[in-house]
Design a protein around this motif. Structure first.
Motif, mmCIF file in Angstrom:
data_model
loop_
_atom_site.group_PDB
_atom_site.id
_atom_site.type_symbol
_atom_site.label_atom_id
_atom_site.label_comp_id
_atom_site.label_asym_id
_atom_site.label_seq_id
_atom_site.Cartn_x
_atom_site.Cartn_y
_atom_site.Cartn_z
ATOM 1 N N LEU A 12 0.918 -1.346 -0.040
ATOM 2 C CA LEU A 12 -0.139 0.028 -0.037
ATOM 3 C C LEU A 12 0.903 1.228 -0.028
ATOM 4 O O LEU A 12 2.039 1.291 0.351
ATOM 5 N N TYR A 14 1.723 4.979 1.275
ATOM 6 C CA TYR A 14 1.554 6.115 2.405
ATOM 7 C C TYR A 14 2.278 7.477 2.392
ATOM 8 O O TYR A 14 3.024 7.552 1.666
ATOM 9 N N THR A 61 0.922 7.768 7.159
ATOM 10 C CA THR A 61 -0.618 7.817 7.129
ATOM 11 C C THR A 61 -0.892 7.107 5.556
ATOM 12 O O THR A 61 -0.362 7.466 4.653
ATOM 13 N N LEU A 62 -1.664 6.379 5.621
ATOM 14 C CA LEU A 62 -2.446 5.568 4.597
ATOM 15 C C LEU A 62 -2.955 6.579 3.624
ATOM 16 O O LEU A 62 -3.808 7.274 4.140
ATOM 17 N N LEU A 63 -2.507 6.397 2.564
ATOM 18 C CA LEU A 63 -3.186 7.362 1.328
ATOM 19 C C LEU A 63 -4.580 6.676 0.994
ATOM 20 O O LEU A 63 -4.828 5.562 0.649
ATOM 21 N N ASP A 64 -5.693 7.575 1.114
ATOM 22 C CA ASP A 64 -7.024 7.194 0.593
ATOM 23 C C ASP A 64 -7.475 8.302 -0.157
ATOM 24 O O ASP A 64 -7.681 9.577 0.285
ATOM 25 N N PRO A 65 -7.607 8.210 -1.351
ATOM 26 C CA PRO A 65 -7.571 7.105 -2.153
ATOM 27 C C PRO A 65 -6.048 6.473 -2.443
ATOM 28 O O PRO A 65 -5.139 7.353 -2.471
ATOM 29 N N GLN A 66 -5.920 5.343 -2.637
ATOM 30 C CA GLN A 66 -4.619 4.742 -3.236
ATOM 31 C C GLN A 66 -4.248 5.198 -4.478
ATOM 32 O O GLN A 66 -5.078 5.327 -5.164
ATOM 33 N N GLU A 68 -3.388 5.239 -8.232
ATOM 34 C CA GLU A 68 -3.636 4.150 -9.445
ATOM 35 C C GLU A 68 -2.374 3.821 -9.925
ATOM 36 O O GLU A 68 -1.535 4.950 -10.570
#
Length: 70
Positions: A12, A14, A61-66, A68
């Motif tokens: 994922l 971040y 911090t998790l990127l949201d949205p990921q 593409e």
């Protein structure tokens, strides 16, 4: 008081903040943002561009949205 380590999930992207803790480096004590930063197998390593030492991960911090990937 130390900060608990950041736990990254595999594969994922971040937003990561890393700090250079190498006292011999010009970047000592400076923080850098790496965005996007890919977690690969759940392990994130950020190296200083000057001294090539591994930096300390301060936050992630998790990127949201990921992003593409094509």
């Amino acid at each position: 008081m130390s900060t608990p380590p950041v736990t990254f999930q595999p594969a994922l992207y971040y937003d990561v903040t890393a700090r250079d803790d190498n006292e011999a480096c010009e970047n000592y004590g400076k923080t850098f943002e790496v965005n996007p930063c890919y977690s690969n197998g759940g392990t994130v390593i950020v190296q200083c561009g000057l001294c090539r030492h591994n930096m300390t991960i301060v936050s992630g911090t998790l990127l949201d949205p990921q992003p593409e990937v094509s």
